[in-house]
Design an enzyme around this catalytic site. Structure first.
Site, PDB file in Angstrom:
ATOM      1  N   ASP A 247       0.877  -1.160   0.000  1.00 45.45           N
ATOM      2  CA  ASP A 247       0.000   0.000   0.000  1.00 45.45           C
ATOM      3  C   ASP A 247       0.915   1.209   0.000  1.00 45.45           C
ATOM      4  O   ASP A 247       1.981   1.187   0.634  1.00 45.45           O
ATOM      5  CB  ASP A 247      -0.907   0.005   1.239  1.00 45.45           C
ATOM      6  CG  ASP A 247      -2.086   0.958   1.078  1.00 45.45           C
ATOM      7  OD1 ASP A 247      -2.691   0.984  -0.005  1.00 45.45           O
ATOM      8  OD2 ASP A 247      -2.415   1.668   2.040  1.00 45.45           O
TER       9      ASP A 247
ATOM     10  N   TYR B 174       0.754  11.149  -8.323  1.00 45.05           N
ATOM     11  CA  TYR B 174       1.225  12.454  -7.869  1.00 45.05           C
ATOM     12  C   TYR B 174       2.671  12.743  -8.305  1.00 45.05           C
ATOM     13  O   TYR B 174       3.241  13.774  -7.915  1.00 45.05           O
ATOM     14  CB  TYR B 174       1.110  12.545  -6.343  1.00 45.05           C
ATOM     15  CG  TYR B 174      -0.318  12.389  -5.836  1.00 45.05           C
ATOM     16  CD1 TYR B 174      -1.198  13.468  -5.831  1.00 45.05           C
ATOM     17  CD2 TYR B 174      -0.792  11.163  -5.389  1.00 45.05           C
ATOM     18  CE1 TYR B 174      -2.506  13.332  -5.387  1.00 45.05           C
ATOM     19  CE2 TYR B 174      -2.104  11.013  -4.939  1.00 45.05           C
ATOM     20  CZ  TYR B 174      -2.947  12.104  -4.942  1.00 45.05           C
ATOM     21  OH  TYR B 174      -4.246  11.957  -4.499  1.00 45.05           O
TER      22      TYR B 174
END
Lengths: 202, 202
Positions: A74, A162
């Site tokens: 994650d 991002y």
């Protein structure tokens, strides 16, 4: 902690890109990566409150379902002036359409709302949490982080998510402007995988 | 942004302590605080991804339900080495029994797991996000933060929650060792309320 990974390893992801990356990383070792998608495993809800919890939820579910060791990760971007947001919600901020331009716009607006306009107020880091879970309940966690500064407007069309607003410390380019090899030499995911490799593979 | 608060204000909290605190803070002004609990308003689920979102969810729901301006807050502790956790999950880490000793134990274990043993690796801050929402949809956000270092074992039996492990910068005592007056002179909530007061009350 003296376990070694050998034989079949379930990659608890339905993302073909992540499976491909893991297969490349594992190529030098006697580990065969099979994906949760190929095995038709269900995806557990990511209801954890940390990156490590969410990775562990996925790895544990896949290990229990298959009787094999399982790997999950994650990751996300934590913006200091936003108290760590988007953090574990980094994907959710982009919405179901994976609109990271919108998510980047939201970060810029939230920083402006708080008067965070100079570099010192725009600190951020990427995190990657990797968990390997065995069917007997044993688990190991490996985390990597890369610190840097957010830049607006976004720069570069490489990478994903991002990457185009993240300039890692010590570099002039954003992750979005770097080649894949440059980014992987310093990324959060590469750091976490190096720790995993040292502990479980070498 | 030239709105002023006057008349009745709904405090969107079912917590009697918060209502009492707001009544004390608002005593000098021509604002009467009524609580969501007294009005039997339902509590919306806190499904936001930031403190500000959760405060806004609560304030907005109360303003719409009552036709009055409504106030709500959300707050928590962000630990830098834990990527901002527990953050918006600060209450949830204590569980339904509000066992903050257990939540503090978890923070200590998570820091140890990551080798974060010295003060520089134990940076943390408290955040308070206050939102005032009007029935016409206008909203204003005020945030306060106080930065410090986590100390283990916990010290002091004043305050609540994570106060006994939080030593604010420039002070030797933890929030758990401070009198209420000392803590309120520098707390995140006091800073946020000072901004609200300046914008909406003075």
């Amino acid at each position: 902690m003296a376990r070694r990974l050998e034989g079949r390893l379930v990659v608890a992801s339905h993302n073909p890109g992540k499976l491909r990356e893991m297969r490349e990383l594992l190529a030098p070792f006697s580990v065969e990566a099979v994906s949760a998608g190929e095995l038709n495993l269900p995806e557990p809800d990511e209801i954890g409150t940390t990156f490590a919890e969410n990775a562990a939820l996925k790895a544990r579910a896949a290990a229990v379902a298959t009787g094999l060791p399982a790997f999950a990760d994650d990751s996300g971007l934590c913006v200091a002036a936003l108290d760590g947001a988007p953090g574990i919600f980094s994907a959710r901020w982009a919405g179901p359409a994976k609109d990271f331009a919108a998510a980047i716009g939201r970060i810029e607006r939230e920083l402006a709302l708080r008067g965070a306009l100079d570099d010192a107020q725009r600190r951020a880091h990427f995190v990657s949490a990797l968990v390997v879970a065995w069917p007997d309940g044993h688990e190991e966690l490996f985390e990597g982080r890369v610190f840097g500064t957010l830049v607006f407007p976004a720069r570069g069309d490489r990478g994903f998510g991002y990457d185009p607003i993240f300039r890692p410390d010590g570099h002039a380019a954003t992750f979005g402007e770097m080649t894949s090899a440059e980014k992987h030499s310093l990324s959060h995911r590469a750091q976490a995988f190096a720790l995993l490799k040292q502990a479980l593979l070498d």
